[in-house]
Design a protein around this motif. Structure first.
Motif, mmCIF file in Angstrom:
data_model
loop_
_atom_site.group_PDB
_atom_site.id
_atom_site.type_symbol
_atom_site.label_atom_id
_atom_site.label_comp_id
_atom_site.label_asym_id
_atom_site.label_seq_id
_atom_site.Cartn_x
_atom_site.Cartn_y
_atom_site.Cartn_z
ATOM 1 N N VAL A 173 0.839 -1.195 0.000
ATOM 2 C CA VAL A 173 0.000 0.000 0.000
ATOM 3 C C VAL A 173 0.880 1.253 0.000
ATOM 4 C CG1 VAL A 173 -1.697 1.344 1.293
ATOM 5 C CG2 VAL A 173 -1.939 -1.146 1.148
ATOM 6 N N VAL A 174 1.925 1.233 0.824
ATOM 7 C CA VAL A 174 2.817 2.388 0.921
ATOM 8 C C VAL A 174 3.592 2.582 -0.378
ATOM 9 C CG1 VAL A 174 4.804 3.362 2.143
ATOM 10 C CG2 VAL A 174 3.001 2.191 3.429
ATOM 11 N N LEU A 175 4.080 1.498 -0.974
ATOM 12 C CA LEU A 175 4.823 1.603 -2.232
ATOM 13 C C LEU A 175 3.934 2.161 -3.338
ATOM 14 C CD1 LEU A 175 7.426 1.133 -3.824
ATOM 15 C CD2 LEU A 175 6.702 -1.247 -4.180
ATOM 16 N N SER A 176 2.719 1.654 -3.424
ATOM 17 C CA SER A 176 1.780 2.173 -4.410
ATOM 18 C C SER A 176 1.509 3.654 -4.174
ATOM 19 C CB SER A 176 0.466 1.380 -4.336
ATOM 20 O OG SER A 176 -0.532 1.974 -5.136
ATOM 21 N N GLY A 177 1.317 4.034 -2.903
ATOM 22 C CA GLY A 177 1.067 5.435 -2.579
ATOM 23 C C GLY A 177 2.236 6.334 -2.914
ATOM 24 N N ALA A 178 3.455 5.819 -2.738
ATOM 25 C CA ALA A 178 4.652 6.602 -3.052
ATOM 26 C C ALA A 178 4.737 6.881 -4.549
ATOM 27 C CB ALA A 178 5.902 5.875 -2.560
ATOM 28 N N LEU A 179 4.487 5.861 -5.369
ATOM 29 C CA LEU A 179 4.530 6.072 -6.820
ATOM 30 C C LEU A 179 3.441 7.044 -7.260
ATOM 31 C CD1 LEU A 179 6.492 3.620 -6.742
ATOM 32 C CD2 LEU A 179 5.451 2.892 -8.896
ATOM 33 N N ARG A 180 2.257 6.910 -6.688
ATOM 34 C CA ARG A 180 1.162 7.807 -7.060
ATOM 35 C C ARG A 180 1.461 9.246 -6.636
ATOM 36 N NH1 ARG A 180 -3.167 5.865 -9.288
ATOM 37 N NH2 ARG A 180 -3.558 3.617 -9.319
ATOM 38 N N ALA A 181 2.135 9.416 -5.510
ATOM 39 C CA ALA A 181 2.475 10.768 -5.063
ATOM 40 C C ALA A 181 3.355 11.487 -6.081
ATOM 41 C CB ALA A 181 3.165 10.709 -3.707
ATOM 42 N N PHE A 182 4.229 10.722 -6.756
ATOM 43 C CA PHE A 182 5.150 11.311 -7.746
ATOM 44 C C PHE A 182 4.673 11.092 -9.181
ATOM 45 C CE2 PHE A 182 7.791 11.275 -4.003
ATOM 46 C CZ PHE A 182 8.580 12.392 -4.150
ATOM 47 N N GLU A 183 3.457 10.554 -9.327
ATOM 48 C CA GLU A 183 2.864 10.287 -10.637
ATOM 49 C C GLU A 183 3.790 9.440 -11.505
ATOM 50 O OE1 GLU A 183 1.540 13.947 -12.394
ATOM 51 O OE2 GLU A 183 0.170 14.388 -10.745
ATOM 52 N N LEU A 184 4.343 8.387 -10.897
ATOM 53 C CA LEU A 184 5.230 7.461 -11.602
ATOM 54 C C LEU A 184 4.460 6.196 -11.958
ATOM 55 C CD1 LEU A 184 8.431 7.754 -9.368
ATOM 56 C CD2 LEU A 184 8.096 8.746 -11.645
ATOM 57 N N GLU A 185 4.680 5.686 -13.154
ATOM 58 C CA GLU A 185 4.032 4.449 -13.587
ATOM 59 C C GLU A 185 4.900 3.224 -13.336
ATOM 60 O OE1 GLU A 185 0.928 4.007 -14.577
ATOM 61 O OE2 GLU A 185 0.607 6.138 -14.172
ATOM 62 N N GLN A 186 6.168 3.440 -12.991
ATOM 63 C CA GLN A 186 7.062 2.327 -12.694
ATOM 64 C C GLN A 186 8.175 2.819 -11.787
ATOM 65 O OE1 GLN A 186 8.662 1.046 -16.485
ATOM 66 N NE2 GLN A 186 10.274 2.576 -16.460
ATOM 67 N N VAL A 187 8.873 1.857 -11.172
ATOM 68 C CA VAL A 187 9.992 2.190 -10.300
ATOM 69 C C VAL A 187 11.083 1.140 -10.497
ATOM 70 C CG1 VAL A 187 9.159 0.854 -8.292
ATOM 71 C CG2 VAL A 187 10.588 2.889 -7.927
ATOM 72 N N GLU A 188 12.316 1.579 -10.439
ATOM 73 C CA GLU A 188 13.472 0.688 -10.536
ATOM 74 C C GLU A 188 13.840 0.197 -9.138
ATOM 75 O OE1 GLU A 188 18.262 1.013 -11.521
ATOM 76 O OE2 GLU A 188 16.909 2.598 -12.202
ATOM 77 N N VAL A 189 13.963 -1.106 -8.963
ATOM 78 C CA VAL A 189 14.306 -1.685 -7.667
ATOM 79 C C VAL A 189 15.826 -1.775 -7.548
ATOM 80 C CG1 VAL A 189 14.056 -3.701 -6.160
ATOM 81 C CG2 VAL A 189 12.150 -2.989 -7.628
ATOM 82 N N SER A 190 16.340 -1.411 -6.379
ATOM 83 C CA SER A 190 17.789 -1.429 -6.175
ATOM 84 C C SER A 190 18.142 -2.196 -4.902
ATOM 85 C CB SER A 190 18.333 -0.004 -6.072
ATOM 86 O OG SER A 190 19.729 -0.017 -5.788
ATOM 87 N N GLU A 191 19.201 -2.971 -4.996
ATOM 88 C CA GLU A 191 19.762 -3.652 -3.829
ATOM 89 C C GLU A 191 20.715 -2.740 -3.064
ATOM 90 O OE1 GLU A 191 20.179 -7.094 -2.537
ATOM 91 O OE2 GLU A 191 18.172 -7.393 -3.326
ATOM 92 N N HIS A 192 21.044 -1.601 -3.632
ATOM 93 C CA HIS A 192 21.997 -0.676 -3.009
ATOM 94 C C HIS A 192 21.225 0.334 -2.169
ATOM 95 C CE1 HIS A 192 25.113 -1.421 -6.468
ATOM 96 N NE2 HIS A 192 24.794 -2.510 -5.797
ATOM 97 N N ASP A 193 21.479 0.329 -0.870
ATOM 98 C CA ASP A 193 20.687 1.170 0.015
ATOM 99 C C ASP A 193 21.566 1.745 1.117
ATOM 100 O OD1 ASP A 193 21.143 -1.043 1.680
ATOM 101 O OD2 ASP A 193 19.146 -1.865 1.355
ATOM 102 N N ILE A 194 21.022 1.922 2.302
ATOM 103 C CA ILE A 194 21.756 2.563 3.384
ATOM 104 C C ILE A 194 22.993 1.774 3.798
ATOM 105 C CG2 ILE A 194 20.470 1.486 5.277
ATOM 106 C CD1 ILE A 194 20.451 4.287 6.639
ATOM 107 N N LEU A 195 23.001 0.451 3.589
ATOM 108 C CA LEU A 195 24.201 -0.338 3.892
ATOM 109 C C LEU A 195 25.366 0.092 3.004
ATOM 110 C CD1 LEU A 195 22.654 -3.910 4.302
ATOM 111 C CD2 LEU A 195 23.649 -2.515 6.116
ATOM 112 N N HIS A 196 25.100 0.252 1.714
ATOM 113 C CA HIS A 196 26.144 0.719 0.800
ATOM 114 C C HIS A 196 26.554 2.140 1.158
ATOM 115 C CE1 HIS A 196 26.408 -2.239 -2.683
ATOM 116 N NE2 HIS A 196 25.585 -2.808 -1.832
ATOM 117 N N GLY A 197 25.566 2.983 1.470
ATOM 118 C CA GLY A 197 25.877 4.357 1.861
ATOM 119 C C GLY A 197 26.760 4.410 3.090
ATOM 120 N N GLY A 198 26.472 3.557 4.077
ATOM 121 C CA GLY A 198 27.292 3.511 5.284
ATOM 122 C C GLY A 198 28.707 3.050 5.012
ATOM 123 N N ALA A 199 28.848 2.056 4.119
ATOM 124 C CA ALA A 199 30.183 1.563 3.776
ATOM 125 C C ALA A 199 31.001 2.648 3.073
ATOM 126 C CB ALA A 199 30.072 0.320 2.898
#
Length: 326
Positions: free
Chosen positions: A280-306
């Protein structure tokens, strides 16, 4: 430089051990672990970390400490996010992580969490990869207690905000039935939309043309859509999720009991209690930015911390070699 980063989140506790080149930042993953520990259970209502939830995290940290020692890491960092920063006993929890597990525990503000997430999400991407160097991009990180949004161009972050919408928090607030009742899902969606509309200025949303989603909700959705068994990070990283697909997956999982979701191919069984709220939250996030798709990434805060650890090491004064004259 070999580093270890632990992300102690509201829903999961994760470990990354990586080799990072301090000179220019390329990162090679050596080990990655994730355990759903639900540290945020009850925090939204009671304002405190429970003893049972804390013990789940501490058992996981004991395992991670052995892994860190076996890899002989030069530096470590533990990032503590929404549940810890909101809990009245969060400071004592963080001190326990420092003293008992030898981790450099830092309770991040929402803004610091967002900045590290953007740094990680953009790591390893050439300028202009996928969408062009000047394409405004939003990075979306749905956590257990909060969701971070970071808007940037290229590798430069601009607007960023942490909003109190997370999969554990929203599940506890809105879902009492199994499977969820339609009225509960509607209440959850309306609450999510209201928080996003209030916290995301139209001027920041309007230019965004591309989205990158990190975190367990997005990676789980990519794995479920591809029926991955076992989970394959290489097939999840870079996967394009359509909004229509997210909403079909939501409808499918909302009709299931928690026990049925636990058996769903591609989903970690421990995420079954919160994945409906996450969708529900993911769908709401895309709708907030009027995006029809999103790219999924494995790189997140762990990579940022490193990367942040390696950068700090690069900036630190170096001791002169033994016997060197002053």
């Amino acid at each position: 430089m070999r580093v270890a980063v632990v992300d102690i989140g509201t829903n999961s506790t994760r470990l990354l051990i990586a080799e990072v080149e301090p000179a220019d930042g390329p990162l090679e993953e050596l080990l990655r672990r994730s355990q759903v520990t639900r540290l945020g259970d009850g925090v939204d209502a009671a304002g405190r970390l429970t003893e049972a939830a804390s013990e789940r995290v501490f058992r996981t940290l004991a395992e991670y400490r052995r892994e860190i020692d076996s890899y002989d890491c030069a530096a470590n960092l533990a990032v503590l996010t929404s549940a810890v920063r909101e809990a009245t006993n969060g400071d004592s929890f963080a001190e326990h992580v420092r003293t008992d597990y030898g981790l450099d525990a830092q309770v991040l503000s929402g803004e610091e969490e967002a900045e590290l997430t953007f740094l990680g999400a953009m790591s390893g991407r050439a300028e202009g990869e996928r969408t062009g160097a000047r394409t405004p991009t939003v990075v979306i990180d749905i956590g257990g207690g909060s969701t971070e949004f970071i808007v940037g161009i290229g590798h430069t972050a601009g607007f960023h905000i942490s909003l109190p919408v997370g999969v554990v928090r929203m599940s506890e607030r809105h879902i009492q039935s199994d499977p969820p009742a339609p009225a509960e899902l509607q209440s959850l969606a309306l609450d999510t939309r209201a928080v996003f509309q209030a916290g995301l200025p139209a001027a920041e949303r309007a230019p965004v043309e591309h989205g990158i989603a990190v975190g367990g909700t997005a990676t789980s959705a990519a794995a479920i859509d591809q029926a991955l068994d076992p989970y394959d990070p290489a097939r999840v990283h870079g996967y394009l999720l359509q909004l229509a697909t997210i909403e079909l997956l939501l409808a499918r999982m909302a009709d299931m009991t928690e026990e049925q979701r636990r058996a769903l191919v591609g989903l970690d069984p421990d995420r079954a209690p919160t994945i409906v709220a996450g969708m529900v939250v993911l769908s709401g996030a895309l709708r907030a930015f009027e995006l029809e798709q999103v790219e999924v990434s494995e790189h997140d805060i762990l990579h940022g911390g490193a990367l942040r650890l390696a950068g700090a090491a690069r900036a630190a004064p170096q001791s002169p070699p033994t016997g060197a004259s002053g």
